[in-house]
Design an enzyme around this catalytic site. Sequence first.
Site, PDB file in Angstrom:
ATOM      1  N   CYS A 105       0.850  -1.185   0.000  1.00 49.35           N
ATOM      2  CA  CYS A 105       0.000   0.000   0.000  1.00 49.35           C
ATOM      3  C   CYS A 105       0.891   1.242   0.000  1.00 49.35           C
ATOM      4  O   CYS A 105       1.820   1.339   0.809  1.00 49.35           O
ATOM      5  CB  CYS A 105      -0.871  -0.050   1.254  1.00 49.35           C
ATOM      6  SG  CYS A 105      -1.511   1.525   1.807  1.00 49.35           S
ATOM      7  N   GLU A 106       0.629   2.159  -0.898  1.00 47.61           N
ATOM      8  CA  GLU A 106       1.478   3.346  -0.970  1.00 47.61           C
ATOM      9  C   GLU A 106       1.260   4.312   0.191  1.00 47.61           C
ATOM     10  O   GLU A 106       2.078   5.192   0.418  1.00 47.61           O
ATOM     11  CB  GLU A 106       1.291   4.071  -2.298  1.00 47.61           C
ATOM     12  CG  GLU A 106      -0.023   4.770  -2.467  1.00 47.61           C
ATOM     13  CD  GLU A 106      -0.135   5.491  -3.807  1.00 47.61           C
ATOM     14  OE1 GLU A 106      -0.819   6.511  -3.851  1.00 47.61           O
ATOM     15  OE2 GLU A 106       0.457   5.030  -4.809  1.00 47.61           O
ATOM     16  N   HIS A 107       0.184   4.143   0.937  1.00 51.18           N
ATOM     17  CA  HIS A 107      -0.095   5.055   2.047  1.00 51.18           C
ATOM     18  C   HIS A 107       0.664   4.702   3.316  1.00 51.18           C
ATOM     19  O   HIS A 107       1.058   5.590   4.072  1.00 51.18           O
ATOM     20  CB  HIS A 107      -1.599   5.093   2.343  1.00 51.18           C
ATOM     21  CG  HIS A 107      -2.399   5.554   1.172  1.00 51.18           C
ATOM     22  ND1 HIS A 107      -3.580   4.942   0.775  1.00 51.18           N
ATOM     23  CD2 HIS A 107      -2.186   6.542   0.275  1.00 51.18           C
ATOM     24  CE1 HIS A 107      -4.046   5.541  -0.289  1.00 51.18           C
ATOM     25  NE2 HIS A 107      -3.222   6.516  -0.616  1.00 51.18           N
ATOM     26  N   HIS A 108       0.853   3.402   3.571  1.00 48.35           N
ATOM     27  CA  HIS A 108       1.523   2.976   4.806  1.00 48.35           C
ATOM     28  C   HIS A 108       2.698   2.042   4.550  1.00 48.35           C
ATOM     29  O   HIS A 108       3.383   1.641   5.485  1.00 48.35           O
ATOM     30  CB  HIS A 108       0.519   2.259   5.728  1.00 48.35           C
ATOM     31  CG  HIS A 108      -0.653   3.100   6.068  1.00 48.35           C
ATOM     32  ND1 HIS A 108      -1.855   2.985   5.399  1.00 48.35           N
ATOM     33  CD2 HIS A 108      -0.800   4.095   6.981  1.00 48.35           C
ATOM     34  CE1 HIS A 108      -2.709   3.869   5.897  1.00 48.35           C
ATOM     35  NE2 HIS A 108      -2.102   4.551   6.844  1.00 48.35           N
ATOM     36  N   GLN A 139      -5.202  -0.382  -4.576  1.00 54.76           N
ATOM     37  CA  GLN A 139      -5.857  -1.468  -5.305  1.00 54.76           C
ATOM     38  C   GLN A 139      -6.613  -0.958  -6.519  1.00 54.76           C
ATOM     39  O   GLN A 139      -6.640  -1.606  -7.568  1.00 54.76           O
ATOM     40  CB  GLN A 139      -6.783  -2.227  -4.352  1.00 54.76           C
ATOM     41  CG  GLN A 139      -7.432  -3.438  -4.984  1.00 54.76           C
ATOM     42  CD  GLN A 139      -8.205  -4.267  -3.985  1.00 54.76           C
ATOM     43  OE1 GLN A 139      -7.841  -4.347  -2.812  1.00 54.76           O
ATOM     44  NE2 GLN A 139      -9.281  -4.884  -4.437  1.00 54.76           N
ATOM     45  N   CYS A 153      -2.993  -2.660   6.279  1.00 52.91           N
ATOM     46  CA  CYS A 153      -3.163  -1.336   6.878  1.00 52.91           C
ATOM     47  C   CYS A 153      -4.535  -1.211   7.547  1.00 52.91           C
ATOM     48  O   CYS A 153      -4.714  -0.387   8.440  1.00 52.91           O
ATOM     49  CB  CYS A 153      -2.956  -0.228   5.850  1.00 52.91           C
ATOM     50  SG  CYS A 153      -4.070  -0.294   4.436  1.00 52.91           S
ATOM     51  N   HIS A 195      -6.046  -5.968   3.186  1.00 48.99           N
ATOM     52  CA  HIS A 195      -5.078  -4.893   3.384  1.00 48.99           C
ATOM     53  C   HIS A 195      -4.616  -4.872   4.836  1.00 48.99           C
ATOM     54  O   HIS A 195      -5.420  -4.664   5.748  1.00 48.99           O
ATOM     55  CB  HIS A 195      -5.721  -3.543   3.028  1.00 48.99           C
ATOM     56  CG  HIS A 195      -6.026  -3.418   1.567  1.00 48.99           C
ATOM     57  ND1 HIS A 195      -5.309  -2.584   0.742  1.00 48.99           N
ATOM     58  CD2 HIS A 195      -6.947  -4.034   0.783  1.00 48.99           C
ATOM     59  CE1 HIS A 195      -5.782  -2.690  -0.491  1.00 48.99           C
ATOM     60  NE2 HIS A 195      -6.781  -3.559  -0.485  1.00 48.99           N
TER      61      HIS A 195
END
Length: 191
Positions: A83-86, A124, A154, A152
Amino acid sequence: MSSEELEVKKSAIADRMRDILTLLGEDAHREGLVKTPDRVAKAYQYLTKGYWQDPETILRSALFKENYRQMVIVKDIDLFSLCEHHMLPFFGKAHVAYIPDGYITGLSKIARVVDVFARRLQVQERLTTQIKDCIQRTLNPMGVMVVIEAQHMCMQMRGVEKQNSITTTSDFTGVFREQRTREEFIALIKK
C-alpha cells in the site's frame, strides 16, 4: 537497471533503515539487528521490482495470431503488493479476462503483468486499472475485465483493525460493458 545501480540503491536504503531503527529507539548495532537494514533494503527492492519491468514487452513476448473470439480467463492469480499510504502489504487474488480480436498471449504473461504492477507501491483501485489498460493497449482485444479481491494489512493490523475485511475492485472495457458479458465472467470466476 544494472546490478551496480541496484547495489548502490540497496546500500542507500540500508543506511536510511539504520537511521529509522535508531529513531524508533532501537540499537541498530545490536546483534539481532545488524543485518536487518541490508535485509530490508533487499526485500524492498524485490517488492518494488515492477518499476524496472515493462508489462507491455512481457505481453508482446508471447503474442500469437489466433482466430479465437471467446472469453479467455486467468483466475485466482495470487498477488502481493505494498500500500502506498503505509507501505504495508495487501494481498489477494486477481481475475483477468479478455476476448481476443485476432491475437492472444501466453497465459502466464497475464499473471506476469499482474505481478509487474503489484510489485510497485500501489492502491488497489489503480492496480486494477493498470492491468486492464495494459492488456487493452497491447492486445487490442474486444474487451478486458479485471477483478481484484484483497486484504489490506493497513486495515487489519492498524487503524480500524478489521481482520476479516476484503476489498473488491473491478474495471472493464469494450464488450464487458454489456451486463450479460460481465455476468458470464463473474459466474465463471465464482466456480
